[in-house]
Design an enzyme around this catalytic site. Structure first.
Site, PDB file in Angstrom:
ATOM      1  N   THR A   1       1.643  -9.952  -8.156  1.00  0.00           N
ATOM      2  CA  THR A   1       2.365  -9.093  -9.273  1.00  0.00           C
ATOM      3  C   THR A   1       1.461  -8.326  -9.797  1.00  0.00           C
ATOM      4  OG1 THR A   1       1.069 -10.320 -10.638  1.00  0.00           O
ATOM      5  CG2 THR A   1       3.352 -11.529 -10.055  1.00  0.00           C
ATOM      6  N   ALA A   2       1.296  -7.126  -8.003  1.00  0.00           N
ATOM      7  CA  ALA A   2       0.256  -6.452  -8.373  1.00  0.00           C
ATOM      8  C   ALA A   2       1.279  -4.969  -6.960  1.00  0.00           C
ATOM      9  CB  ALA A   2      -1.135  -6.370  -7.915  1.00  0.00           C
ATOM     10  N   TYR A   3       0.407  -4.387  -6.091  1.00  0.00           N
ATOM     11  CA  TYR A   3       0.457  -3.304  -5.607  1.00  0.00           C
ATOM     12  C   TYR A   3       1.776  -3.991  -4.570  1.00  0.00           C
ATOM     13  CZ  TYR A   3       0.676   0.381  -2.401  1.00  0.00           C
ATOM     14  OH  TYR A   3       0.823   2.273  -2.032  1.00  0.00           O
TER      15      TYR A   3
ATOM     16  N   ASP B   1      -5.375  -7.909  -2.334  1.00  0.00           N
ATOM     17  CA  ASP B   1      -5.075  -7.096  -1.151  1.00  0.00           C
ATOM     18  C   ASP B   1      -4.918  -6.850  -0.059  1.00  0.00           C
ATOM     19  OD1 ASP B   1      -4.632  -5.158  -2.392  1.00  0.00           O
ATOM     20  OD2 ASP B   1      -2.841  -5.374  -4.366  1.00  0.00           O
TER      21      ASP B   1
ATOM     22  N   GLN C   1     -10.455  -1.151  -3.953  1.00  0.00           N
ATOM     23  CA  GLN C   1     -12.113  -1.029  -5.224  1.00  0.00           C
ATOM     24  C   GLN C   1     -12.545  -0.836  -3.750  1.00  0.00           C
ATOM     25  OE1 GLN C   1     -12.943  -4.515  -7.311  1.00  0.00           O
ATOM     26  NE2 GLN C   1     -11.694  -3.864  -8.752  1.00  0.00           N
TER      27      GLN C   1
ATOM     28  N   ARG D   1       6.115   1.430  11.415  1.00  0.00           N
ATOM     29  CA  ARG D   1       6.520   2.839  11.272  1.00  0.00           C
ATOM     30  C   ARG D   1       6.841   3.154   9.398  1.00  0.00           C
ATOM     31  NH1 ARG D   1       6.064   6.831  14.818  1.00  0.00           N
ATOM     32  NH2 ARG D   1       7.618   7.629  12.982  1.00  0.00           N
TER      33      ARG D   1
ATOM     34  N   ALA E   1       8.087   1.490   2.233  1.00  0.00           N
ATOM     35  CA  ALA E   1       8.118   2.419   2.521  1.00  0.00           C
ATOM     36  C   ALA E   1       8.381   2.968   3.890  1.00  0.00           C
ATOM     37  CB  ALA E   1       7.983   4.033   1.862  1.00  0.00           C
TER      38      ALA E   1
ATOM     39  N   ASP F   1      -8.183  -5.700 -15.327  1.00  0.00           N
ATOM     40  CA  ASP F   1      -7.831  -6.934 -14.230  1.00  0.00           C
ATOM     41  C   ASP F   1      -8.470  -5.881 -12.630  1.00  0.00           C
ATOM     42  OD1 ASP F   1      -5.720  -8.604 -15.560  1.00  0.00           O
ATOM     43  OD2 ASP F   1      -4.449  -7.822 -14.222  1.00  0.00           O
TER      44      ASP F   1
END
Length: 298
Positions: free
Chosen positions: A195-197, A155, A253, A182, A219, A80
């Site tokens: 569907t990735a990160y 993204d 990338q 934050r 997070a 991918d």
């Protein structure tokens, strides 16, 4: 029957210098696909870097932009990540892409390397499923000027460095203040990138037909900071309000280092990427297979 795609390009994933056995394997794979394409009565072009790194210099070659200008179809051999890079570079030309999976997961490079001939033959003759995906256009604004610009298929990610603390990001949508967040970072993901990160950070999966984005904190310090689904007709602005060693990544990338006060603007691009899949391809079947969903039965 003559193929409907007359000029077909192949772009392959190849190893770095020194990986002799991997290089030999890459050459065998690319050569096999090249021979198959020519046997289908298509005019074959190899991407110039692919040809140089595999030693397959007997074929006609073009750079990626030349492929966009002159070829009717592009076969991308790799994972991918390879497809993301090629997709961004060819988006402005409208060249349809077919992915032959040489990587691991393969959400968008969905044809397995084993038995690719059976899947590819009908596609070359016009029997396929078309899957059009939107792109994001992002720029880093500094002092009122765009200092870095990139396209993203998956993204746009603003995040902290590996040894720094949380970042503080001011988020606006269409000029309207949303919140100061934050967190370790923030992801703006397309349906393709959902569907990735973004998925691993707790975001929802968006069907490719949905004209939307998902805004996913990484997070977050405040647990009430939850993912938000937005229309892709909006413009998202992310301003660096605090933190250090902060960067913006585009499909993981290309990267831009950020300073306090920088604003990352994300909007829908005028370009789209067209993937071709074998007849019968299903987004939900892909999710079941790649994510290991339970299918029932004994």
């Amino acid at each position: 029957m003559k193929p409907i795609f007359r000029r077909v390009a192949v772009i392959g994933k190849y190893p770095g210098p020194g990986a002799v056995s991997a290089s030999d394997s890459a050459r065998q794979i690319i050569e096999s696909i090249a021979q198959f394409v020519t046997q289908q009565d298509c005019e074959l072009t190899l991407e110039a870097e692919t040809a140089a790194h595999t030693g397959l210099t007997q074929y006609h070659t073009l750079d990626v932009e030349g492929i966009g200008r002159q070829c009717d179809l592009c076969l991308v051999v790799g994972g991918d990540g390879t497809m993301l890079g090629v997709g961004r570079r060819l988006a402005g030309y409208g060249t349809p892409l077919v992915g032959i999976n040489q990587g691991r997961l393969g959400f968008i490079t969905d044809i397995p390397l084993e038995g690719y001939q059976d899947a590819l033959t009908p596609i070359l003759h016009g029997d396929y499923e078309e899957d059009v995906r939107p792109l994001m256009q992002a720029c880093v604004m500094r002092g009122g000027e765009c200092v870095f610009e990139a396209l993203a298929l998956n993204d746009v990610v603003v995040n902290r460095g590996s040894t720094s603390g949380m970042v503080e990001l001011r988020v606006e949508v269409d000029g309207v203040f949303v919140s100061n967040q934050r967190a370790d970072g923030l992801i703006v993901a397309s349906p393709t990138g959902s569907t990735a990160y973004a998925l691993s950070a707790g975001g929802p999966m968006l069907h490719p037909s949905i004209p939307g984005w998902v805004l996913v904190p990484i997070a977050p310090h405040t647990l009430s900071n939850r993912p938000i689904v937005l229309s892709d007709a909006t413009e998202v602005a992310i301003e660096v309000a605090g933190g250090r060693d902060i960067s913006a990544n585009f499909d993981m990338q290309s990267l831009a280092s950020l300073q306090h006060g920088d604003r990352i603007l994300v909007r829908r691009s005028a370009h789209r990427v067209c993937f071709l899949h074998p007849r019968g391809w299903s987004y939900f079947a892909t999710l079941r297979k790649k994510l290991g969903w339970y299918e029932g039965g004994s």
